[in-house]
Design a protein around this motif. Structure first.
Motif, mmCIF file in Angstrom:
data_model
loop_
_atom_site.group_PDB
_atom_site.id
_atom_site.type_symbol
_atom_site.label_atom_id
_atom_site.label_comp_id
_atom_site.label_asym_id
_atom_site.label_seq_id
_atom_site.Cartn_x
_atom_site.Cartn_y
_atom_site.Cartn_z
ATOM 1 N N ALA A 85 25.631 31.335 -24.230
ATOM 2 C CA ALA A 85 26.228 30.976 -23.093
ATOM 3 C C ALA A 85 27.255 31.644 -22.060
ATOM 4 C CB ALA A 85 27.069 29.321 -23.050
ATOM 5 N N ALA A 86 27.034 31.569 -21.226
ATOM 6 C CA ALA A 86 28.312 32.090 -19.948
ATOM 7 C C ALA A 86 28.755 31.282 -19.051
ATOM 8 C CB ALA A 86 27.437 33.493 -18.916
ATOM 9 N N ASN A 87 29.881 32.009 -18.941
ATOM 10 C CA ASN A 87 31.321 31.553 -17.122
ATOM 11 C C ASN A 87 31.824 29.942 -17.674
ATOM 12 O OD1 ASN A 87 29.582 34.029 -15.571
ATOM 13 N ND2 ASN A 87 28.114 32.560 -15.202
ATOM 14 N N PHE A 88 31.767 30.119 -18.790
ATOM 15 C CA PHE A 88 32.513 29.168 -19.138
ATOM 16 C C PHE A 88 34.065 28.674 -19.175
ATOM 17 C CE2 PHE A 88 30.465 31.237 -22.469
ATOM 18 C CZ PHE A 88 31.795 31.645 -23.240
ATOM 19 N N ASP A 89 35.242 28.380 -19.106
ATOM 20 C CA ASP A 89 36.670 28.787 -18.758
ATOM 21 C C ASP A 89 37.464 28.001 -20.262
ATOM 22 O OD1 ASP A 89 37.123 29.142 -15.898
ATOM 23 O OD2 ASP A 89 35.467 26.306 -16.491
ATOM 24 N N LEU A 90 36.279 27.115 -21.208
ATOM 25 C CA LEU A 90 36.759 27.073 -22.581
ATOM 26 C C LEU A 90 36.220 26.779 -23.642
ATOM 27 C CD1 LEU A 90 39.484 25.770 -24.489
ATOM 28 C CD2 LEU A 90 38.507 23.161 -23.101
ATOM 29 N N VAL A 91 36.093 26.995 -25.190
ATOM 30 C CA VAL A 91 35.956 27.359 -25.903
ATOM 31 C C VAL A 91 35.947 26.076 -27.343
ATOM 32 C CG1 VAL A 91 34.211 27.967 -28.213
ATOM 33 C CG2 VAL A 91 34.478 29.802 -25.754
#
Length: 320
Positions: A85-91
């Protein structure tokens, strides 16, 4: 003519791209994209898409630079990384509060921190635990002050709202966790509608694997979730930074060791061993740190050897 958009679903190898004008287009990769470093679009990628007349699919001509990415060691290739996955703000690391596997949680936290995004832990099935507050406290101590930890139950809307508030109105969050931990049910609860199919919980309290594709799910008040299919293998990949953030306590003591390359076994002046002896660090915590650090070092060495082999083969071809 090219249009920009974001990959919102991966299914059977064909990315579904939501263009900036709102149109959604099923796409295939241009041959040049696949040849350029074997890069393929993943959920969250920003892509440039061509819409040729008379063609039933859009064509991804370019994948824009990624701001964050979730990478594990490719289970099929010991010396390559696999971007999920890419370009996320939170895991959001999702684990069941009953029979919680702390070893796996430690590994998940390392991988989550390595992305550079914020990290949170959501504990599911709190209604099945006799001591949910105690388990949450143990997880909070393990995860550290920078990681929000929320215990949830599908029967407790207030707990679901606390989990929903983790995701900002303009943010994308990815959910990671093994199959059966309740990610699909959590996504449905957070989205306020049926998004993912769920299976009945087994008699032993464990869930069943149901999610097979990756889908970006919008939340009612803004923001979006990506429910990652449960992955059995979580091989570490270039995770030195993630290891340091997930084990800040151990590395804090390690910085005081007499030798910079201290293995924290029997060296004189080892501050980590002293912390264990003084009861400031748990032996199991140090053992986990050393095991994960060794795994990262082994992967690095394998990559270096693979690079050397490729270099030798390229040199052989030039001589011919």
């Amino acid at each position: 003519m090219e249009s920009a958009g974001v990959v919102v679903k991966l299914d059977r190898g064909y990315p579904l791209v939501r263009l900036d004008n709102g149109e959604q287009v099923r796409c295939e990769h241009a041959a040049a994209v696949e040849k350029a470093g074997h890069v393929r679009a993943v959920i969250g990628d920003r892509a440039l898409v061509e819409l040729p007349g008379g063609h039933d699919k859009g064509i991804i001509r370019d994948i824009l630079p990624r701001q964050t990415q979730f990478v594990r060691r490719d289970p099929a290739e010991r010396t390559t990384g696999q971007v999920l996955a890419a370009n996320f703000d939170l895991v959001i690391v999702v684990e069941p509060i009953v029979q919680l596997n702390f070893k796996r949680l430690e590994r998940e936290l390392v991988l989550a921190h390595e992305t550079g995004a914020r990290v949170a832990v959501v504990l599911t099935k709190a209604d099945l635990s006799d001591e949910p507050a105690s388990v949450r406290s143990q997880v909070a101590d393990l995860a550290g002050a920078s990681v929000a930890v929320v215990a949830t139950s599908l029967q407790d809307e207030a707990s679901i709202e606390r989990a929903r508030e983790l995701v900002g109105k303009d943010e994308i969050a990815i959910l990671i966790g093994k199959s059966g931990v309740g990610k699909s049910s959590l996504v449905n609860a957070l989205a306020g509608r049926l998004v993912q199919n769920t299976a009945e919980v087994r008699a032993d309290g464990k869930g069943r694997h149901t999610t097979v594709d990756r889908l970006m799910v919008p939340l009612p008040d803004g923001g979006a979730l990506v429910d990652m299919p449960g992955v059995r293998g979580l091989g570490l990949w270039d995770a030195d930074q993630g290891l340091g953030m997930a084990f800040e306590d151990v590395e804090g003591f390690a910085s005081r060791c007499r030798f910079r390359d201290c293995s924290h076994e029997n060296e004189p002046g080892c501050a980590v061993r002293k912390a264990v002896e003084d009861g400031e660090l748990a032996e199991a915590r140090v053992a986990s740190y050393r095991s994960l650090a060794a795994e990262i070092a082994e992967v690095r060495e394998r990559r270096a050897e693979a690079d050397r082999m490729r270099g030798r083969k390229a040199s052989d071809r030039r001589r011919r």
